[in-house]
Design a protein around this motif. Sequence first.
Motif, mmCIF file in Angstrom:
data_model
loop_
_atom_site.group_PDB
_atom_site.id
_atom_site.type_symbol
_atom_site.label_atom_id
_atom_site.label_comp_id
_atom_site.label_asym_id
_atom_site.label_seq_id
_atom_site.Cartn_x
_atom_site.Cartn_y
_atom_site.Cartn_z
ATOM 1 N N UNK A 695 0.832 -1.211 0.000
ATOM 2 C CA UNK A 695 0.000 0.000 0.000
ATOM 3 C C UNK A 695 0.869 1.265 0.000
ATOM 4 N N UNK A 696 2.048 1.206 0.608
ATOM 5 C CA UNK A 696 2.914 2.374 0.677
ATOM 6 C C UNK A 696 3.621 2.622 -0.656
ATOM 7 N N UNK A 723 -1.673 -11.369 -1.216
ATOM 8 C CA UNK A 723 -0.980 -10.394 -2.072
ATOM 9 C C UNK A 723 -1.632 -10.348 -3.446
ATOM 10 N N UNK A 724 -1.936 -11.523 -4.044
ATOM 11 C CA UNK A 724 -2.564 -11.540 -5.362
ATOM 12 C C UNK A 724 -3.935 -10.872 -5.329
ATOM 13 N N UNK A 725 -4.704 -11.129 -4.254
ATOM 14 C CA UNK A 725 -6.026 -10.509 -4.149
ATOM 15 C C UNK A 725 -5.910 -8.990 -4.070
ATOM 16 N N UNK A 729 -7.265 -6.297 -6.884
ATOM 17 C CA UNK A 729 -8.214 -5.248 -6.527
ATOM 18 C C UNK A 729 -7.733 -3.883 -7.012
ATOM 19 N N UNK A 730 -6.397 -3.685 -7.130
ATOM 20 C CA UNK A 730 -5.839 -2.422 -7.605
ATOM 21 C C UNK A 730 -5.610 -2.422 -9.109
ATOM 22 N N UNK A 731 -5.980 -3.515 -9.770
ATOM 23 C CA UNK A 731 -5.809 -3.595 -11.210
ATOM 24 C C UNK A 731 -4.387 -3.864 -11.633
#
Length: 794
Positions: A695-696, A723-725, A729-731
């Motif tokens: 996320x950072x 991690x894959x999920x 989710x962020x494309x």
Amino acid sequence: MSDPDSLPAPLPDPEPGSAGHRRRGAFPGASADTPRRMLTSGRLARRFALVSLMLGVLIAVLIGASLYAVSSRHLARQHHANVEANATLAARQTEGVVNTIATTVRELADNSVLATALVDSAGKETYLAPFLRSFNHIASVPVAMVFTDFEGEPIADNGRHSGALAVGQADMAWLRKAIAAGRPAATVVLQDGTHFLLAAEMLIYSRTASPEGALIYKVPLDAMVLHPEAVLLHANETPPPVPEGMVAVTVPLKVPDRLAGLDLRLRLEAPGVPTAAFLSWMLPAYGLAAAAALLAIYVGSRAVGNHLTRSLRELERLAGAIATDGFTGQRATVRGNDEVSALAKGFNAMLDHIAAIQREREMRAAEEITIQRTLAERAEQARAEAEGSRNEAERSRQEAVMALMVAERANAAKTHFLAAASHDLRQPVQSLVLLTSALGIRLGDHPAASLVGSIEASMDALCRLLDAILDISKLDAGTVSPNVQAVSLGAIFARLEGEYRLRAAEKGVAFHSVPTTVTLNADPALLERIIRNLVENALRYTDHGRILLGCRRARGSLRIQIHDTGIGISPEHLERIFHEFYQVSNPTRNRGKGLGLGLAIVDRLARLLGYRVHVASRPDKGSCFTLDIPTPALRAAAAAITAQTAERQPEPGRGMALVIDDDPLVREGLTLLIEDFGWRVLAADSAADALRLLRKGSKTPDLVIADYRLEAGATGLEAIRAVETALQAQGRPSPLSVVLTGDTAPQRIADAEASGYRILHKPIAAKDVAQLLSEAARPQGAAGRNPGAAMPQD
């Protein structure tokens, strides 16, 4: 008094004028049976009893005197044997105390950690002094102990500074002589009327092999003897004379070599013969026994006398019964050879003719009963034997079931132990491998780079052991699936000959393979692994002669055989050489002679492929290992075999890798190694930490390496999925994902293989990391899932 029931029946009155009539008339007013009863049951019986009592007294005196003499001698011998046994037991106990003290002091003198602490003044005050004071007593015996330097000057002691036990100036002077001699010494000194064992151990410096100090200890001799009546003698002491009436037993002690010159002996004194103890219980016992015997003789004699005098009355009753009721099988009792016995014999002679018929009838009945009883006993015996056979069969079945259960539990325990040991070893080994590779890259041409090569050689030996354990665990887990295809057996033989001919020549052994055109359907990697392990085994145990690899057709099978002229195998070892870690000629576990797992892997692979492996061997002549392959695996015609392309070691590209491992050393090692290849690294210890780092940052990782076991029961599979999920989710695209595990439990291996992710087993080397980076850098390598790899090959 006589029993009224035993009195004879009254006889008919005699005719007037007869002798009986005259005898009855001679005692008017008195019964004719009264004088006879008084004569037979009174006076005669009493006289017989008195004579028997006198004979009993004489016999009792003679027997008592004989028993007294025999018992005295036997008790004296038994007493001396008991004294010897007590002396031997006390000597063994004293030996144990002496050996415990000598061993404990020798271990203190040989303790390198303690030697280091002796030269540390701060350590002596804080932890060495309390440690040494804990040795005030060894095996409950007070001990004075002093550590000195090489000149005999005290460094530290165990706190005993007072009393005769304290180490004095004379003792230290003796110690300096022992230090000058440069070897352990022992003596016995007399101080204040007490003998002390005084001994010294040398503190040898490991680099110079010279004494750098000494340890002197002092022990009172009497304190090491546990028996209150025993004393400890030594070579310089003259044994005191044995007091009169006492016996002494001396037993030499078996002590360590450094104390053998003292000639320690244990002496035990005891009374020679326990006369007082003997008289205290033996004479009263004999007296009671003699009194009881005399009473029994008197009572028995009276009874016998009464019995003898009853014979006439019994004969009278018998005559009256026959006269009244007739003969019904009665017999007169014949006792002795007197007149009464002669009269009884006359009665029996008259009855013999009548009794003969009855005896014959009774004999026939007895024979019939005996025959029936014999048949019944035989039937019962047959039934018991049948019942015993059934019980034995049931007991054998239960024992077999129990043995099978024990074997299954032992096999499960062995598998669990190997898995746990392999996992716990792989974690630090992985850290060492990664850190060593990073260190080698950073050192470059530095002079210390040669040490890295030595470390890597040691790591390779340990990795081979762990890989062999992993291979066995994979086979036990059932995750290895054969990839059957056409295989040229001649190509495998040629490849192995080219690989091993030079290695064999270096040992002075000729290696040769017989060319063949056989083609068969098999898994090429697993089949070559079996043959390679058998060739490795033959080369390892053959020091001269030759090794021959070939094949031949047999009835219903193809036989691949490896002959060698090595040391051979004894018949008692043939059934166990295929067990894990079993080696016949490697008691020192020399790594150059293998790990004891090659043949175990051969056996499992052969059973997996449906083959059979067996061995014939003669000690000092050589061995022949045979691999039987069923005929259906053979192909009718030779097929072209595609040559395997050489593994290309790609150059790692530049990108970013995400490492998830809860072990800081492994995480740091992977980070350093990947950064040395020019990649950026995000290091996390859990799935939550990895998501926080993602996320950072704005860059998507090209590679995710996650350990299978994470803290708090989490797994690397769960971390990769998280991690894959998050990336989906962020494309963002999914990276190449790899699960790194050091677990070799069969169930864990099966679970990891079933996940679909790439599985790598610890320890992985730098080339494996470089290969992963290269694959992750390719555009087509972005897919993170692929089937698990097969067993690693040699």
